[in-house]
Design a protein around this motif. Structure first.
Motif: not given
Length: 198
Positions: A106-111, A136-139, A147-163
């Motif tokens: 199962v690949v979970l997909v979120d924006d 697996q996770l695709a975003v 805030q939790l030990p969760i990471r994506a397996d597939f990422v369209g764009k890593n986007l550093p941001t301020a909170r």
């Protein structure tokens, strides 16, 4: 697009419709490579924008592999850990493809992946539906600040941001046909509309 002043502060585009399209093509290829094809893969989009993203990825997989990958949706509303503080929420739909999820990848997909709390809720919801072989996770966007030990397996764009910044994903399917885009805005003052901790 240059930054322009708005009532919520400055907003700038970070992904255009063509950028998003290329990202989804790449994610589709990576899913196929990771799983040695799409035979046992099921895509579950997390409403709202995760659902059309999952459908688009499935189409890309079909175009590449000639394989029809089942797509469904996974509503996580009742599994959120902030439900007590915000009890009035619109319920989405959970639709499981024929054949279910048992023994499937199962690949979970979120924006947007942010705090990880949405994905934790999705894992709880998934547990009530069946027992997949793997999850697996695709975003489309990973903006950090976990805030939790969760990471994506597939990422369209890593986007550093301020909170304080807000990441907004706009898709034609969910935003009245407006062009696909991802923007970042910094609120001028007070709470801002847009995506919050995910």
């Amino acid at each position: 697009m240059a930054s322009t002043p708005t009532s919520a502060g400055a907003e700038r585009a970070v992904l255009t419709d063509s950028d998003i399209s290329r990202s989804l093509v790449r994610i589709a290829h990576e899913i196929l490579e990771r799983n040695q094809g799409g035979e046992d893969v099921v895509l579950l989009g997390i409403p709202t924008r995760g659902v059309p993203l999952a459908e688009r990825i499935a189409r890309r997989i079909g175009e590449t592999e000639g394989t029809s990958v089942p797509v469904g949706s996974l509503d996580i509303t009742m599994y959120r850990d902030d439900l007590r503080g915000q009890p009035t929420r619109t319920l989405g739909r959970t639709t499981v493809p024929d054949g279910g999820i048992d023994d499937k990848v199962v690949v979970l997909v979120d924006d947007v992946l942010y705090s990880g709390r949405t994905i934790r809720a999705a894992l709880d919801a998934l547990n009530d539906l069946g027992r997949p072989a793997a999850v697996q996770l695709a975003v489309l966007v990973d903006r950090g600040h976990r805030q939790l030990p969760i990471r994506a397996d597939f990422v369209g764009k890593n986007l550093p941001t301020a909170r304080a910044e807000r990441v907004r994903v706009q898709l034609a399917e969910t935003d009245d046909g407006r062009p696909d885009a991802v923007t970042i805005s910094t609120p001028a003052a007070g709470p801002a509309a847009g995506r919050t901790a995910r």
